[in-house]
Design a protein around this motif. Sequence first.
Motif, PDB file in Angstrom:
ATOM      1  N   ALA A  21      -0.069   9.714   2.534  1.00  0.00           N
ATOM      2  CA  ALA A  21       1.127   9.801   3.378  1.00  0.00           C
ATOM      3  C   ALA A  21       1.195   8.652   4.387  1.00  0.00           C
ATOM      4  N   LEU A  22       0.019   8.120   4.775  1.00  0.00           N
ATOM      5  CA  LEU A  22      -0.053   7.054   5.785  1.00  0.00           C
ATOM      6  C   LEU A  22      -0.167   5.681   5.166  1.00  0.00           C
ATOM      7  N   TYR A  23      -0.145   5.634   3.838  1.00  0.00           N
ATOM      8  CA  TYR A  23      -0.551   4.398   3.190  1.00  0.00           C
ATOM      9  C   TYR A  23       0.457   3.254   3.367  1.00  0.00           C
ATOM     10  N   HIS A  24      -0.092   2.076   3.599  1.00  0.00           N
ATOM     11  CA  HIS A  24       0.693   0.838   3.588  1.00  0.00           C
ATOM     12  C   HIS A  24      -0.267  -0.290   3.236  1.00  0.00           C
ATOM     13  N   PRO A  25       0.133  -1.189   2.351  1.00  0.00           N
ATOM     14  CA  PRO A  25      -0.829  -2.217   1.915  1.00  0.00           C
ATOM     15  C   PRO A  25      -1.298  -3.159   3.026  1.00  0.00           C
ATOM     16  N   ARG A  26      -0.528  -3.278   4.136  1.00  0.00           N
ATOM     17  CA  ARG A  26      -0.976  -4.170   5.214  1.00  0.00           C
ATOM     18  C   ARG A  26      -2.017  -3.536   6.127  1.00  0.00           C
ATOM     19  N   ASN A  27      -2.117  -2.208   6.106  1.00  0.00           N
ATOM     20  CA  ASN A  27      -3.025  -1.521   7.020  1.00  0.00           C
ATOM     21  C   ASN A  27      -4.457  -1.528   6.518  1.00  0.00           C
ATOM     22  N   ALA A  44       9.048  15.314   1.493  1.00  0.00           N
ATOM     23  CA  ALA A  44      10.365  15.172   0.872  1.00  0.00           C
ATOM     24  C   ALA A  44      11.386  14.559   1.826  1.00  0.00           C
ATOM     25  N   GLU A  45      11.452  15.074   3.061  1.00  0.00           N
ATOM     26  CA  GLU A  45      12.561  14.693   3.933  1.00  0.00           C
ATOM     27  C   GLU A  45      12.260  13.538   4.867  1.00  0.00           C
ATOM     28  N   VAL A  46      10.973  13.357   5.198  1.00  0.00           N
ATOM     29  CA  VAL A  46      10.644  12.289   6.140  1.00  0.00           C
ATOM     30  C   VAL A  46      10.076  11.068   5.426  1.00  0.00           C
ATOM     31  N   LEU A  47       9.162  11.323   4.503  1.00  0.00           N
ATOM     32  CA  LEU A  47       8.450  10.201   3.883  1.00  0.00           C
ATOM     33  C   LEU A  47       9.023   9.777   2.530  1.00  0.00           C
ATOM     34  N   ALA A  48       9.924  10.584   1.961  1.00  0.00           N
ATOM     35  CA  ALA A  48      10.449  10.316   0.613  1.00  0.00           C
ATOM     36  C   ALA A  48       9.308  10.138  -0.386  1.00  0.00           C
ATOM     37  N   GLY A  57       4.605  13.452  -7.528  1.00  0.00           N
ATOM     38  CA  GLY A  57       3.252  13.870  -7.872  1.00  0.00           C
ATOM     39  C   GLY A  57       2.300  13.737  -6.713  1.00  0.00           C
ATOM     40  N   ALA A  58       1.130  14.383  -6.850  1.00  0.00           N
ATOM     41  CA  ALA A  58       0.175  14.451  -5.747  1.00  0.00           C
ATOM     42  C   ALA A  58      -0.496  13.117  -5.472  1.00  0.00           C
ATOM     43  N   ASP A  59      -0.454  12.200  -6.421  1.00  0.00           N
ATOM     44  CA  ASP A  59      -1.217  10.963  -6.247  1.00  0.00           C
ATOM     45  C   ASP A  59      -0.379   9.765  -5.829  1.00  0.00           C
ATOM     46  N   VAL A  60       0.897   9.975  -5.558  1.00  0.00           N
ATOM     47  CA  VAL A  60       1.720   8.830  -5.184  1.00  0.00           C
ATOM     48  C   VAL A  60       1.634   8.597  -3.678  1.00  0.00           C
ATOM     49  N   VAL A  61       1.760   7.340  -3.300  1.00  0.00           N
ATOM     50  CA  VAL A  61       1.745   7.010  -1.884  1.00  0.00           C
ATOM     51  C   VAL A  61       3.183   7.068  -1.373  1.00  0.00           C
ATOM     52  N   ALA A  62       3.316   7.201  -0.051  1.00  0.00           N
ATOM     53  CA  ALA A  62       4.651   7.194   0.529  1.00  0.00           C
ATOM     54  C   ALA A  62       5.259   5.806   0.330  1.00  0.00           C
ATOM     55  N   PRO A  63       6.494   5.738  -0.139  1.00  0.00           N
ATOM     56  CA  PRO A  63       7.088   4.428  -0.404  1.00  0.00           C
ATOM     57  C   PRO A  63       7.486   3.705   0.884  1.00  0.00           C
ATOM     58  N   GLY A  64       7.722   2.416   0.754  1.00  0.00           N
ATOM     59  CA  GLY A  64       8.146   1.625   1.904  1.00  0.00           C
ATOM     60  C   GLY A  64       8.766   0.329   1.432  1.00  0.00           C
ATOM     61  N   GLY A  65       9.150  -0.515   2.373  1.00  0.00           N
ATOM     62  CA  GLY A  65       9.767  -1.788   2.036  1.00  0.00           C
ATOM     63  C   GLY A  65       8.877  -2.682   1.189  1.00  0.00           C
ATOM     64  N   TRP A  66       7.591  -2.398   1.197  1.00  0.00           N
ATOM     65  CA  TRP A  66       6.628  -3.213   0.444  1.00  0.00           C
ATOM     66  C   TRP A  66       6.668  -2.968  -1.059  1.00  0.00           C
ATOM     67  N   CYS A  67       7.245  -1.837  -1.493  1.00  0.00           N
ATOM     68  CA  CYS A  67       7.202  -1.483  -2.910  1.00  0.00           C
ATOM     69  C   CYS A  67       7.925  -2.548  -3.743  1.00  0.00           C
ATOM     70  N   GLU A  97       7.094   4.933  -9.906  1.00  0.00           N
ATOM     71  CA  GLU A  97       7.000   3.697 -10.689  1.00  0.00           C
ATOM     72  C   GLU A  97       7.187   2.470  -9.791  1.00  0.00           C
ATOM     73  N   THR A  98       8.184   2.529  -8.912  1.00  0.00           N
ATOM     74  CA  THR A  98       8.471   1.332  -8.129  1.00  0.00           C
ATOM     75  C   THR A  98       7.338   0.991  -7.185  1.00  0.00           C
ATOM     76  N   CYS A  99       6.591   1.992  -6.703  1.00  0.00           N
ATOM     77  CA  CYS A  99       5.546   1.698  -5.719  1.00  0.00           C
ATOM     78  C   CYS A  99       4.175   1.538  -6.354  1.00  0.00           C
ATOM     79  N   ALA A 100       4.133   1.368  -7.637  1.00  0.00           N
ATOM     80  CA  ALA A 100       2.847   1.147  -8.288  1.00  0.00           C
ATOM     81  C   ALA A 100       2.367  -0.278  -8.051  1.00  0.00           C
ATOM     82  N   ALA A 101       3.252  -1.142  -7.561  1.00  0.00           N
ATOM     83  CA  ALA A 101       2.864  -2.526  -7.289  1.00  0.00           C
ATOM     84  C   ALA A 101       3.388  -2.935  -5.919  1.00  0.00           C
TER      85      ALA A 101
END
Length: 448
Positions: free
Chosen positions: A106-112, A373-377, A381-391, A404-408
Amino acid sequence: MESAACPARAAAAVDLRWLLSVAAGGLFALLLLLTISPFPFPSSSSPRFFLSPTPSSSPRTLPPLFVESTLSGPAPPSTTTSPPRFAYLISGSAGDAGMMRRCLLALYHPRNRYILHLDAEAPDADRAGLAAYVAAHPLLSKTGNVRVVEKANLVTYRGPTMVTTTLHAAAAFLWGEGRGRGADWDWFINLSASDYPLVTQDDLMHVFSKLPRDLNFIDHTSNISWKAFARAMPVIIDPALYMKTKGDLFWVPERRSLPTAFKLFTGSAWMVLSRPFVEYLIWGWDNLPRTVLMYYANFISSPEGYFHTVACNAEEFRNTTVNSDLHYISWDNPPMQHPHHLTLADWDAMLASGAPFARKFPRDDPVLDRIDAEVLARRGGADVVAPGGWCAGAGEVGNGKSNETCAAVGDAAVVRPGPGAERLQGLVSSLLSEENFRPKQCVVEEEN
Ligand SMILES: *[C@@H]1O[C@H](CO)[C@@H](O)[C@H](O)[C@H]1NC(C)=O
Ligand SMILES: *[C@@H]1O[C@H](CO)[C@@H](O)[C@H](O)[C@H]1NC(C)=O
Ligand SMILES: *[C@@H]1O[C@H](CO)[C@@H](O)[C@H](O)[C@H]1NC(C)=O
Ligand SMILES: *[C@@H]1O[C@H](CO)[C@@H](O)[C@H](O)[C@H]1NC(C)=O
């Protein structure tokens, strides 16, 4: 008597001047040595500590007499415009591995940067499982910014080993990949596995990118009231400091008096600390962080006092302290030892607070699904990270294709703030307002 004493005083003054200039010369030579020595520094920007005030720009500046004033210049204003990075410590104990994983995603971001610490109560299998999970996760393994502490610390609830564990992670973040090559982060955030974000990382980065990077968010007060007797006077010993297996804290029969060398502050154990402050704590070029740490070794509930006391007693950090822990925590009335568990019933109050984090949540409570669902989009599935502008292909975020879009990772510096940024901005603006920021900063209450 007066006149007779005069020549002696003059002689003493001459001697003193001579001594001071020799000492100052020696110090200057030492500092020069330090600046050119190959000793590993924690970050590329840290030579500023050793060079300020810049000798070349003011060649006639006398070398300062006290080492602290040379080493502790205020943090330079940030010259970068890229979004800030956060270094998260997420800690837990036996049975927390699942919640910790979810909190991380839920907190994930590639820059952190992330460090996961399961204390020694948790079986080795949990740590190994967590490490294997990170290594096998297609995204986490690729970006490589999550570390699992292998050699767990023994942590006693309310004991100083809670503080040493936090300092361990802080030091590891400063050390980075090894030999001091790291520390490419701006704020250190201490969370537990039962915490959860109420904003996206993009929201947090967006709001924090507009703040001075030396601000520390520490909820604090000097009104220790009942804690003076119940916390500051008892002397405790935490066996986890020197035993291999866990034991309870024990109390020494004698009581001690309140300190007079520094003023005690107390507050929430959750905080957001700036990198300059973390460097100050870990490097300890001024002895205050070290002596206060040793004082707190025998203090009950030291995580609620150590950082607060250091920040408010250090001249160069007092002015950077914002009186908030940036958490939504709901206490029962009258307050119990632990805050009450947050559920769907707390939804409105939680979001209205504007806080970026909340605690504590029961494991897999439906309220977490609603935040996903409402805050983090965070869907798919249980293993996906919260999406962001980095996706990569982030334009599609929110259409249900986030897995799919946030796999990279596309451009990690792209930040797309949402409604959470507005909520957080409201809170931060209020904390930094004229009536809150300075008036609530390290205020020393009258003794009562
Ligand atoms: C850091 O987080 C943990 C949560 O696991 C908490 O128990 C601890 O008191 C916090 N604060 C400090 C200063 O260690
Ligand atoms: C300190 O806290 C106690 C209890 O929380 C309160 O009764 C007292 O008024 C406070 N003192 C000051 C000076 O704020
Ligand atoms: C902190 O703020 C006070 C009051 O505004 C000021 O007098 C002092 O010089 C400041 N200290 C530092 C280190 O900036
Ligand atoms: C996301 O991935 C999972 C498998 O990891 C798959 O079952 C699910 O259908 C995917 N979701 C979407 C929306 O494509």
